[in-house]
Design a protein around this motif. Structure first.
Motif, PDB file in Angstrom:
ATOM      1  N   TRP A 161       0.827  -1.204   0.000  1.00 44.07           N
ATOM      2  CA  TRP A 161       0.000   0.000   0.000  1.00 44.07           C
ATOM      3  C   TRP A 161       0.860   1.252   0.000  1.00 44.07           C
ATOM      4  CZ3 TRP A 161      -5.015  -0.634  -0.952  1.00 44.07           C
ATOM      5  CH2 TRP A 161      -5.585  -1.886  -0.702  1.00 44.07           C
ATOM      6  N   LYS A 162       0.423   2.268  -0.730  1.00 47.51           N
ATOM      7  CA  LYS A 162       1.175   3.516  -0.873  1.00 47.51           C
ATOM      8  C   LYS A 162       0.490   4.651  -0.097  1.00 47.51           C
ATOM      9  CE  LYS A 162       3.868   1.626  -4.050  1.00 47.51           C
ATOM     10  NZ  LYS A 162       3.224   0.312  -4.181  1.00 47.51           N
ATOM     11  N   GLY A 163       1.284   5.689   0.214  1.00 48.80           N
ATOM     12  CA  GLY A 163       0.738   6.874   0.872  1.00 48.80           C
ATOM     13  C   GLY A 163       0.040   6.573   2.188  1.00 48.80           C
ATOM     14  N   VAL A 164       0.577   5.642   2.953  1.00 45.85           N
ATOM     15  CA  VAL A 164      -0.065   5.210   4.194  1.00 45.85           C
ATOM     16  C   VAL A 164       0.028   6.310   5.260  1.00 45.85           C
ATOM     17  CG1 VAL A 164      -0.033   3.509   6.064  1.00 45.85           C
ATOM     18  CG2 VAL A 164       0.408   2.788   3.699  1.00 45.85           C
ATOM     19  N   SER A 165      -1.089   6.592   5.882  1.00 49.47           N
ATOM     20  CA  SER A 165      -1.139   7.581   6.958  1.00 49.47           C
ATOM     21  C   SER A 165      -2.086   7.085   8.042  1.00 49.47           C
ATOM     22  CB  SER A 165      -1.618   8.942   6.433  1.00 49.47           C
ATOM     23  OG  SER A 165      -2.942   8.840   5.927  1.00 49.47           O
ATOM     24  N   TYR A 166      -2.024   7.722   9.190  1.00 47.95           N
ATOM     25  CA  TYR A 166      -2.947   7.327  10.255  1.00 47.95           C
ATOM     26  C   TYR A 166      -3.400   8.542  11.048  1.00 47.95           C
ATOM     27  CZ  TYR A 166       1.047   7.635  13.495  1.00 47.95           C
ATOM     28  OH  TYR A 166       2.130   8.069  14.227  1.00 47.95           O
ATOM     29  N   THR A 167      -4.551   8.376  11.698  1.00 51.51           N
ATOM     30  CA  THR A 167      -5.125   9.414  12.552  1.00 51.51           C
ATOM     31  C   THR A 167      -5.602   8.774  13.837  1.00 51.51           C
ATOM     32  OG1 THR A 167      -5.910  10.613  10.590  1.00 51.51           O
ATOM     33  CG2 THR A 167      -6.874  11.228  12.719  1.00 51.51           C
ATOM     34  N   ALA A 184      -7.273   4.089  16.168  1.00 51.49           N
ATOM     35  CA  ALA A 184      -6.561   4.792  15.096  1.00 51.49           C
ATOM     36  C   ALA A 184      -7.112   4.322  13.758  1.00 51.49           C
ATOM     37  CB  ALA A 184      -5.065   4.525  15.172  1.00 51.49           C
ATOM     38  N   ILE A 185      -7.194   5.254  12.816  1.00 53.26           N
ATOM     39  CA  ILE A 185      -7.590   4.918  11.448  1.00 53.26           C
ATOM     40  C   ILE A 185      -6.357   5.004  10.563  1.00 53.26           C
ATOM     41  CG2 ILE A 185      -8.898   5.683   9.437  1.00 53.26           C
ATOM     42  CD1 ILE A 185     -11.114   6.592  11.205  1.00 53.26           C
ATOM     43  N   HIS A 186      -6.084   3.925   9.853  1.00 58.31           N
ATOM     44  CA  HIS A 186      -4.999   3.890   8.880  1.00 58.31           C
ATOM     45  C   HIS A 186      -5.585   3.882   7.473  1.00 58.31           C
ATOM     46  CE1 HIS A 186      -2.606   2.693  12.354  1.00 58.31           C
ATOM     47  NE2 HIS A 186      -1.523   2.881  11.632  1.00 58.31           N
ATOM     48  N   GLN A 187      -4.919   4.576   6.563  1.00 58.23           N
ATOM     49  CA  GLN A 187      -5.355   4.629   5.179  1.00 58.23           C
ATOM     50  C   GLN A 187      -4.193   4.370   4.238  1.00 58.23           C
ATOM     51  OE1 GLN A 187      -7.915   8.147   4.280  1.00 58.23           O
ATOM     52  NE2 GLN A 187      -7.240   8.800   6.315  1.00 58.23           N
ATOM     53  N   GLY A 188      -4.493   3.815   3.081  1.00 58.38           N
ATOM     54  CA  GLY A 188      -3.483   3.604   2.045  1.00 58.38           C
ATOM     55  C   GLY A 188      -4.156   3.513   0.704  1.00 58.38           C
ATOM     56  N   ARG A 189      -3.349   3.621  -0.355  1.00 56.43           N
ATOM     57  CA  ARG A 189      -3.869   3.525  -1.719  1.00 56.43           C
ATOM     58  C   ARG A 189      -3.042   2.520  -2.506  1.00 56.43           C
ATOM     59  NH1 ARG A 189      -6.885   8.312  -2.981  1.00 56.43           N
ATOM     60  NH2 ARG A 189      -7.215   7.484  -5.083  1.00 56.43           N
ATOM     61  N   LYS A 190      -3.672   1.909  -3.508  1.00 50.99           N
ATOM     62  CA  LYS A 190      -2.971   0.962  -4.361  1.00 50.99           C
ATOM     63  C   LYS A 190      -2.469   1.687  -5.609  1.00 50.99           C
ATOM     64  CE  LYS A 190      -3.425  -3.488  -6.705  1.00 50.99           C
ATOM     65  NZ  LYS A 190      -4.228  -4.711  -6.849  1.00 50.99           N
TER      66      LYS A 190
END
Length: 239
Positions: free
Chosen positions: A219-225, A233-239
């Motif tokens: 996963w790319k551009g992974v961030s969390y809040t 915590a919420i983690h996000q990513g893009r393919k």
């Protein structure tokens, strides 16, 4: 009391545990989170709105609360596939979805997060809420999520974490390890199951470490809040 090793997280034992507590699962989720879990799921659903979704996979869907929230967020424009390995939870989810007349938009599938029964590149978004902790091989599951996502698709993970404030953290884990099993016993569920869940939270990687694991799955551009003082915590990513 049914002891379950929270470090091994044997799929058969964990599935049996969730099936055992299925009847009180929703009630205890709402009570033990003081109702905050509803707002957290709404936040996850809004995160998927950053891209145009037509097909969403909700892994470890349980009784379908996240799937229903996604369906409401997308106002019927996206189809949701909810996957879980507990037949009992899935059966409750199907009845719940029928009661709100969303069965034409939500499909339930029994399956394992580490070996998804889908072809490559099927979903615009993959979500998982409070389920990654219970997966034995988390990297393998994250790689599976990546495999079934479409190019440009998003991944959103909502998971319990450790509060940032040390005093709050101590109070939180006292509540989690002592009071939560007691409440579950009073309400007719299995206190050992909630002790297991507390142990998985204590052992779960902190947000930064989990972010690195998600990146290693592709996963790319992974961030969390962090939310609620770091309880989740919420983690996000893009393919």
């Amino acid at each position: 009391m049914h002891y379950i090793d929270h470090k091994k997280r044997d799929a058969g034992n964990v599935e049996e545990m969730f099936s055992r507590i299925a009847a009180r699962y929703d009630l205890l989720n709402h009570i033990l989170s003081f109702g905050l879990d509803r707002g957290w799921r709404k936040r996850v659903a809004r995160e998927t709105a950053q891209i145009n979704c037509r097909k969403i996979l909700d892994v470890c869907t349980g009784t379908g609360d996240m799937a229903i929230e996604l369906c409401r967020c997308w106002k019927g424009q996206a189809h949701i596939d909810g996957l879980d390995f507990s037949r009992e939870l899935v059966q409750i989810g199907k009845k719940k979805v029928e009661s709100v007349r969303l069965q034409h938009l939500i499909t339930f599938t029994e399956g394992n997060a580490e070996s998804l029964p889908y072809q490559d590149g099927q979903f615009d978004a993959i979500t998982i809420t409070f389920g990654l902790r219970n997966v034995h091989d988390r990297l393998k599951a994250l790689q599976e999520f990546y495999r079934v996502a479409k190019p440009g698709g998003c991944f959103v993970c909502l998971e319990f974490s450790r509060p940032v404030n040390p005093l709050f953290s101590k109070l939180y884990f006292f509540y989690l390890m002592k009071l939560a099993p007691f409440v579950s016993r009073v309400l007719g569920s299995d206190p050992a199951a909630y002790q297991y869940l507390g142990n998985t939270i204590k052992d779960f990687p902190p947000p930064k470490e989990l972010g690195t694991l998600i990146q290693s799955a592709g996963w790319k551009g992974v961030s969390y809040t962090r939310l609620a003082g770091g309880i989740v915590a919420i983690h996000q990513g893009r393919k």
